[in-house]
Enzyme design. Structure first.
Site, PDB file in Angstrom:
ATOM      1  N   ASP A 107       0.844  -1.201   0.000  1.00 49.21           N
ATOM      2  CA  ASP A 107       0.000   0.000   0.000  1.00 49.21           C
ATOM      3  C   ASP A 107       0.881   1.254   0.000  1.00 49.21           C
ATOM      4  OD1 ASP A 107      -2.577   1.473   0.397  1.00 49.21           O
ATOM      5  OD2 ASP A 107      -1.604   2.027   2.279  1.00 49.21           O
ATOM      6  N   LYS A 153       1.643   4.292  -3.053  1.00 50.85           N
ATOM      7  CA  LYS A 153       1.618   5.747  -2.842  1.00 50.85           C
ATOM      8  C   LYS A 153       2.941   6.385  -3.269  1.00 50.85           C
ATOM      9  CE  LYS A 153      -1.762   5.328   0.870  1.00 50.85           C
ATOM     10  NZ  LYS A 153      -2.033   5.388   2.306  1.00 50.85           N
TER      11      LYS A 153
END
Length: 373
Positions: free
Chosen positions: A231, A235
């Site tokens: 995750d 980003k």
């Protein structure tokens, strides 16, 4: 005086963020329609979840006040992204598609929507952190890229409601030189390490803190989906690309996973949590090493722009460092640039949660409304 404008909305995804967004839109639509100077009439014309869809052949609006029961009552099965694109492209007014899913198939269709003049607003990271060719296709089609299609904004794909992407974009556009970006990009990892090794000392066993984070709803249903670091890597990929680095995908740079090798393939998240205490000694050792140096350990992502180095993993910080002092599940993003020198520009605050993520999506909707005529 500007003429009143009719803008159509299509929303895919009615989970946590989707629900919060639709609640916010109900209030926003009321406000925009009351603007005496230049009223905008927002109409929801399509609402879709994975199992069904709600729409009318004549593009009649779906009531924002009763969307939940109306969608539940719909007997129409799901549509493919290309079928949705065809329906929206034939609408009698400009359309903004809001994708509140994390679905790869929908993300893959962004270039198609954009080419048909449909603007896209989304917290979905998949389109912007997947293959570099998809990233190029999206911005190659978008009017705020190199194309002539709809507009695309995805502020909440990195920091929920925090103005991370818009800040980076402004730094780059105004000619500042971004040298380094560093921060805690995961509310889950923030909470986990702030309680595993607080600056004041103490903290529980790593496995106990993971369980606590899951019980409080900070982790994914299977905590491995947070602990694998992907995750955060997604980003970082988005930020690196906006900084001008052609990162191929989120696995093309070092990403440290906190999942013990032996537990990568256990069948369920519950089994993973049950066996995690067997590996607490490894994390205790890392914690003790940091303590000896008068530091704390945190899970961070960093981008070094001049050397094109991107990495995600554990690092040690002095107690006085802003990253060490983070509280709860807050995110912090530090921009080190030519103009800001040694003291970075810092963005800090809640980086997860339905309401703040939906706020980022609503903010992007306003950006599109200012641009389309």
């Amino acid at each position: 005086m500007p003429a009143p404008r009719q803008i159509f909305l299509a929303v895919i995804g009615t989970g946590g963020v989707g629900k919060c967004f639709l609640n916010q839109v109900q209030e926003i639509a009321g406000r925009l329609s009351q603007n005496a100077q230049a009223p905008i009439y927002l109409s929801l014309i399509l609402l879709a979840r994975s199992s069904k869809v709600l729409r009318h052949a004549n593009y009649a609006p779906i009531k924002l006040s009763s969307w939940e029961s109306d969608l539940s009552a719909s007997s129409a099965g799901p549509l493919s992204p290309s079928e949705i694109a065809d329906y929206l492209a034939a609408a009698p007014s400009k359309v903004v598609l809001v994708d509140n899913t994390s679905n790869q198939d929908v993300a893959d269709a962004y270039p198609l929507f954009l080419k048909k003049g449909i603007s896209v607003v989304t917290p979905n990271k998949k389109g912007f952190s997947g293959s570099y060719s998809l990233w190029q296709a999206i911005y190659g089609a978008a009017a705020n890229g190199h194309g002539a299609g709809g507009y695309v904004f995805h502020e909440s794909s990195v920091g929920a409601g925090l103005p991370v992407l818009s800040t980076l974009k402004e730094l780059v556009e105004t000619g500042d030189e971004v040298r380094r970006i560093e921060g805690v990009f995961s509310g889950t990892m923030s909470f986990l390490f702030n309680s595993f090794q607080p600056v004041a000392g103490g903290g529980g066993k790593f496995s106990a803190e993971v369980k606590k984070a899951k019980d409080l709803g900070f982790t994914e249903p299977d905590p491995r989906d947070d602990l694998n670091g992907l995750d955060v890597a997604r980003k970082l990929t988005i930020l690196a690309r906006l900084s001008g680095l052609p990162i191929e995908n989120p696995t093309s740079f070092p990403v440290q996973s906190l999942i013990p090798k032996e537990l990568e393939s256990v069948a369920t998240g519950d089994e993973f949590l049950a066996r995690l205490p067997e590996f607490d000694a490894d994390m205790d050792k890392i914690k003790a090493e940091a303590e000896k140096e008068g530091k704390v350990v945190r899970f961070v992502g960093s981008i070094d722009v001049p050397s094109k180095q991107v990495k995600v993993g554990l690092e040690k910080f002095d107690h006085s460092h802003p990253i060490a002092a983070l509280k709860g599940s807050d995110n912090i993003i530090n921009f080190y640039t030519k103009r800001y020198g040694d003291k970075p520009l810092i963005i800090q605050g809640a980086g997860a949660g339905g309401d703040v993520t939906a706020m980022g999506v609503s903010g992007d909707l306003f950006k599109v409304l200012r641009l389309i005529h």
